[in-house]
Design a protein around this motif. Structure first.
Motif, PDB file in Angstrom:
ATOM      1  N   SER A 285      -6.535 -11.420   7.224  1.00 11.96           N
ATOM      2  CA  SER A 285      -5.954 -11.283   5.891  1.00 11.96           C
ATOM      3  C   SER A 285      -4.656 -12.074   5.766  1.00 11.96           C
ATOM      4  O   SER A 285      -4.409 -12.713   4.741  1.00 11.96           O
ATOM      5  CB  SER A 285      -5.677  -9.816   5.570  1.00 11.96           C
ATOM      6  OG  SER A 285      -6.867  -9.095   5.499  1.00 11.96           O
ATOM      7  N   ALA A 286      -3.822 -12.029   6.802  1.00  3.08           N
ATOM      8  CA  ALA A 286      -2.553 -12.759   6.771  1.00  3.08           C
ATOM      9  C   ALA A 286      -2.796 -14.267   6.740  1.00  3.08           C
ATOM     10  O   ALA A 286      -2.115 -15.000   6.021  1.00  3.08           O
ATOM     11  CB  ALA A 286      -1.696 -12.382   7.971  1.00  3.08           C
ATOM     12  N   LEU A 287      -3.774 -14.736   7.515  1.00  2.00           N
ATOM     13  CA  LEU A 287      -4.077 -16.170   7.519  1.00  2.00           C
ATOM     14  C   LEU A 287      -4.638 -16.610   6.169  1.00  2.00           C
ATOM     15  O   LEU A 287      -4.328 -17.699   5.684  1.00  2.00           O
ATOM     16  CB  LEU A 287      -5.066 -16.504   8.646  1.00  2.00           C
ATOM     17  CG  LEU A 287      -4.519 -16.368  10.066  1.00  2.00           C
ATOM     18  CD1 LEU A 287      -5.627 -16.583  11.091  1.00  2.00           C
ATOM     19  CD2 LEU A 287      -3.373 -17.344  10.305  1.00  2.00           C
ATOM     20  N   LYS A 288      -5.455 -15.757   5.567  1.00  5.62           N
ATOM     21  CA  LYS A 288      -6.047 -16.086   4.274  1.00  5.62           C
ATOM     22  C   LYS A 288      -5.000 -16.045   3.164  1.00  5.62           C
ATOM     23  O   LYS A 288      -4.943 -16.937   2.319  1.00  5.62           O
ATOM     24  CB  LYS A 288      -7.183 -15.110   3.962  1.00  5.62           C
ATOM     25  CG  LYS A 288      -7.944 -15.438   2.700  1.00  5.62           C
ATOM     26  CD  LYS A 288      -9.107 -14.486   2.496  1.00  5.62           C
ATOM     27  CE  LYS A 288      -9.862 -14.810   1.217  1.00  5.62           C
ATOM     28  NZ  LYS A 288     -10.959 -13.861   1.000  1.00  5.62           N
ATOM     29  N   ALA A 289      -4.152 -15.024   3.158  1.00  7.06           N
ATOM     30  CA  ALA A 289      -3.142 -14.864   2.113  1.00  7.06           C
ATOM     31  C   ALA A 289      -1.935 -15.779   2.318  1.00  7.06           C
ATOM     32  O   ALA A 289      -1.191 -16.033   1.380  1.00  7.06           O
ATOM     33  CB  ALA A 289      -2.670 -13.416   2.057  1.00  7.06           C
TER      34      ALA A 289
ATOM     35  N   ASP B 155      -3.690  -6.322   2.362  1.00  9.03           N
ATOM     36  CA  ASP B 155      -4.162  -4.963   2.142  1.00  9.03           C
ATOM     37  C   ASP B 155      -4.034  -4.130   3.407  1.00  9.03           C
ATOM     38  O   ASP B 155      -4.160  -4.627   4.524  1.00  9.03           O
ATOM     39  CB  ASP B 155      -5.626  -4.962   1.698  1.00  9.03           C
ATOM     40  CG  ASP B 155      -5.818  -5.521   0.304  1.00  9.03           C
ATOM     41  OD1 ASP B 155      -4.869  -5.436  -0.506  1.00  9.03           O
ATOM     42  OD2 ASP B 155      -6.905  -6.046   0.028  1.00  9.03           O
ATOM     43  N   THR B 156      -3.826  -2.841   3.216  1.00  9.93           N
ATOM     44  CA  THR B 156      -3.790  -1.879   4.307  1.00  9.93           C
ATOM     45  C   THR B 156      -5.217  -1.605   4.760  1.00  9.93           C
ATOM     46  O   THR B 156      -6.119  -1.482   3.938  1.00  9.93           O
ATOM     47  CB  THR B 156      -3.139  -0.572   3.829  1.00  9.93           C
ATOM     48  OG1 THR B 156      -1.802  -0.864   3.418  1.00  9.93           O
ATOM     49  CG2 THR B 156      -3.122   0.481   4.914  1.00  9.93           C
TER      50      THR B 156
ATOM     51  N   ALA C  96      -6.082   2.981   9.508  1.00  7.21           N
ATOM     52  CA  ALA C  96      -4.992   2.470  10.338  1.00  7.21           C
ATOM     53  C   ALA C  96      -3.796   2.157   9.442  1.00  7.21           C
ATOM     54  O   ALA C  96      -3.194   1.088   9.507  1.00  7.21           O
ATOM     55  CB  ALA C  96      -5.443   1.223  11.102  1.00  7.21           C
ATOM     56  N   THR C  97      -3.454   3.113   8.597  1.00  5.95           N
ATOM     57  CA  THR C  97      -2.397   2.907   7.607  1.00  5.95           C
ATOM     58  C   THR C  97      -1.049   2.650   8.260  1.00  5.95           C
ATOM     59  O   THR C  97      -0.337   1.718   7.878  1.00  5.95           O
ATOM     60  CB  THR C  97      -2.304   4.129   6.663  1.00  5.95           C
ATOM     61  OG1 THR C  97      -3.594   4.345   6.090  1.00  5.95           O
ATOM     62  CG2 THR C  97      -1.283   3.917   5.580  1.00  5.95           C
ATOM     63  N   ALA C  98      -0.674   3.452   9.240  1.00  2.33           N
ATOM     64  CA  ALA C  98       0.630   3.293   9.894  1.00  2.33           C
ATOM     65  C   ALA C  98       0.713   1.948  10.600  1.00  2.33           C
ATOM     66  O   ALA C  98       1.723   1.238  10.487  1.00  2.33           O
ATOM     67  CB  ALA C  98       0.868   4.436  10.881  1.00  2.33           C
ATOM     68  N   THR C  99      -0.336   1.579  11.309  1.00  2.00           N
ATOM     69  CA  THR C  99      -0.360   0.289  11.996  1.00  2.00           C
ATOM     70  C   THR C  99      -0.292  -0.844  10.986  1.00  2.00           C
ATOM     71  O   THR C  99       0.439  -1.826  11.187  1.00  2.00           O
ATOM     72  CB  THR C  99      -1.629   0.166  12.860  1.00  2.00           C
ATOM     73  OG1 THR C  99      -1.614   1.210  13.844  1.00  2.00           O
ATOM     74  CG2 THR C  99      -1.703  -1.181  13.558  1.00  2.00           C
TER      75      THR C  99
END
Length: 162
Positions: free
Chosen positions: A128-132, A138-139, A143-146
């Protein structure tokens, strides 16, 4: 009754080391992708920044030296910026981002909780980080905390890279 006192003393003596035990860093149950990263097709195709070329290959024509020069420039542009360690309810999360100019080319988890949800979430968060091309991702459900710690560490790394 005559055995009660020795049994109590020996029981306490046996439990003291258990109470005083603190695990070392290697036993904290954390994931470290940077220690043994899996090699992906993107990484195989990307130029390596840690292996400088000692000599340029001798070929005829002017195309090869430009290619070598371009690769050297790309290697010089790659930079790796670690984010801060973020404490979450599940454990500590820390990421490292590799940038080529302003483009995110890789994100690795330096520290993350060693749990099933986290192990499943890390590849999704990276993708997601590479795409965005940002920390606005998105969470991952479960694994919300992570995910929150990952986004905070990534955003701080990107801010430090500017």
């Amino acid at each position: 009754m005559k055995w009660a006192i020795p049994v109590a003393v020996l029981s306490v003596a046996g439990l003291v080391p258990v109470w005083l035990y603190t695990p070392g860093a290697a036993h904290e149950g954390e994931i470290n992708e940077a220690a043994a990263p899996p090699v992906t097709q993107e990484q195989q195709a990307a130029p390596q920044t840690t292996t400088p070329q000692a000599t340029a290959p001798k070929t005829s024509g002017s195309a090869a030296p430009k290619t070598t020069q371009q690769q050297t420039q790309q290697q010089a542009q790659n930079r790796t910026v670690p984010g801060p360690a973020v404490n979450t309810s599940e454990g500590t999360v820390q990421v490292q981002v590799t940038l080529q100019g302003t483009k995110i080319v890789d994100v690795k988890a330096l520290r993350a909780p060693n749990s099933n949800p986290t192990r499943m979430a890390l590849p999704l968060l990276r993708e997601s980080a590479l795409k965005a091309q940002s920390a606005d991702i998105d969470t991952v459900s479960g694994a919300t905390a992570t995910s929150d710690g990952y986004k905070q560490s990534l955003q701080a790394a990107l801010d430090n890279a500017k």
